[in-house]
Design a protein around this motif. Sequence first.
Motif, short mmCIF file in Angstrom:
data_model
loop_
_atom_site.label_atom_id
_atom_site.label_comp_id
_atom_site.label_asym_id
_atom_site.label_seq_id
_atom_site.Cartn_x
_atom_site.Cartn_y
_atom_site.Cartn_z
N THR A 49 38.07 54.24 38.87
CA THR A 49 39.27 53.42 38.99
C THR A 49 40.19 53.96 40.08
O THR A 49 40.18 55.15 40.39
CB THR A 49 40.04 53.37 37.65
OG1 THR A 49 40.40 54.71 37.27
CG2 THR A 49 39.19 52.74 36.56
N ARG A 52 47.41 52.28 42.06
CA ARG A 52 48.38 52.10 43.15
C ARG A 52 49.23 53.35 43.37
O ARG A 52 49.49 53.75 44.50
CB ARG A 52 49.28 50.90 42.85
CG ARG A 52 50.29 50.61 43.92
CD ARG A 52 51.18 49.45 43.57
NE ARG A 52 50.32 48.37 43.08
CZ ARG A 52 50.75 47.19 42.73
NH1 ARG A 52 52.00 46.89 42.80
NH2 ARG A 52 49.92 46.27 42.29
N TYR A 59 44.02 51.47 47.20
CA TYR A 59 44.34 50.38 46.29
C TYR A 59 44.60 49.09 47.08
O TYR A 59 44.11 48.02 46.73
CB TYR A 59 45.56 50.73 45.43
CG TYR A 59 45.92 49.68 44.42
CD1 TYR A 59 45.36 49.71 43.15
CD2 TYR A 59 46.79 48.65 44.74
CE1 TYR A 59 45.68 48.74 42.21
CE2 TYR A 59 47.11 47.67 43.81
CZ TYR A 59 46.55 47.72 42.55
OH TYR A 59 46.86 46.74 41.64
N ILE A 62 41.29 47.62 48.44
CA ILE A 62 40.54 46.92 47.40
C ILE A 62 41.23 45.60 47.05
O ILE A 62 40.58 44.57 46.88
CB ILE A 62 40.37 47.81 46.15
CG1 ILE A 62 39.50 49.02 46.49
CG2 ILE A 62 39.76 47.02 45.00
CD1 ILE A 62 39.46 50.08 45.43
N SER A 63 42.56 45.60 46.98
CA SER A 63 43.30 44.37 46.70
C SER A 63 43.09 43.33 47.79
O SER A 63 42.90 42.13 47.50
CB SER A 63 44.79 44.67 46.54
OG SER A 63 45.01 45.53 45.45
N SER A 64 43.11 43.75 49.03
CA SER A 64 42.88 42.83 50.15
C SER A 64 41.45 42.29 50.12
O SER A 64 41.22 41.10 50.37
CB SER A 64 43.14 43.52 51.48
OG SER A 64 44.48 43.90 51.58
N LYS A 66 39.64 41.88 47.48
CA LYS A 66 39.57 40.92 46.38
C LYS A 66 40.16 39.57 46.80
O LYS A 66 39.61 38.51 46.44
CB LYS A 66 40.30 41.45 45.15
CG LYS A 66 40.15 40.53 43.96
CD LYS A 66 40.75 41.11 42.71
CE LYS A 66 40.51 40.18 41.53
NZ LYS A 66 41.02 40.74 40.29
N LYS A 67 41.24 39.57 47.55
CA LYS A 67 41.82 38.31 48.02
C LYS A 67 40.84 37.54 48.91
O LYS A 67 40.78 36.32 48.87
CB LYS A 67 43.12 38.57 48.79
CG LYS A 67 44.27 38.94 47.91
CD LYS A 67 45.51 39.21 48.74
CE LYS A 67 46.63 39.76 47.87
NZ LYS A 67 47.80 40.16 48.66
N TYR A 71 36.19 39.56 44.65
CA TYR A 71 35.65 40.76 44.00
C TYR A 71 36.57 41.94 44.25
O TYR A 71 36.77 42.33 45.39
CB TYR A 71 34.26 41.11 44.54
CG TYR A 71 33.21 40.07 44.21
CD1 TYR A 71 32.47 40.15 43.04
CD2 TYR A 71 32.98 39.01 45.08
CE1 TYR A 71 31.52 39.21 42.74
CE2 TYR A 71 32.02 38.06 44.79
CZ TYR A 71 31.30 38.16 43.62
OH TYR A 71 30.35 37.22 43.32
N GLY A 72 37.10 42.53 43.19
CA GLY A 72 37.92 43.72 43.30
C GLY A 72 37.08 44.97 43.15
O GLY A 72 37.44 45.91 42.45
#
Length: 97
Positions: A49, A52, A59, A62-64, A66-67, A71-72
């Motif tokens: 994991t 943030r 973090y 990974i967030s970008s 996923k957008k 997929y995160g």
Amino acid sequence: MLLVSPVVEQRRNAVPENYSRLPLKDKLYYLRSDMPAITHIDFSARIQTVHRDTNPRYYQLISSFKKLTGYGVIVNTSFNVRGEPIVCTPEDAYRCL
């Protein structure tokens, strides 16, 4: 990667009715989810994991991701052969390959 977690149901592929009778090789190569690189034969995945507060740049990456993809998840792997140290130099990479 100290945690093992089941892959969520909505990411899993249904197994065929004869799955339990398939040879092991066929079971190993059966795509058990839409994330085959991380899904083990028992529908588990080893996870790491990212929070943030402790690693904001990773973090955000990974967030970008996923957008863009939905997929995160980012596959994190090492470059080495089992039992050998991790590759650190171009020379190590050449020997490894």
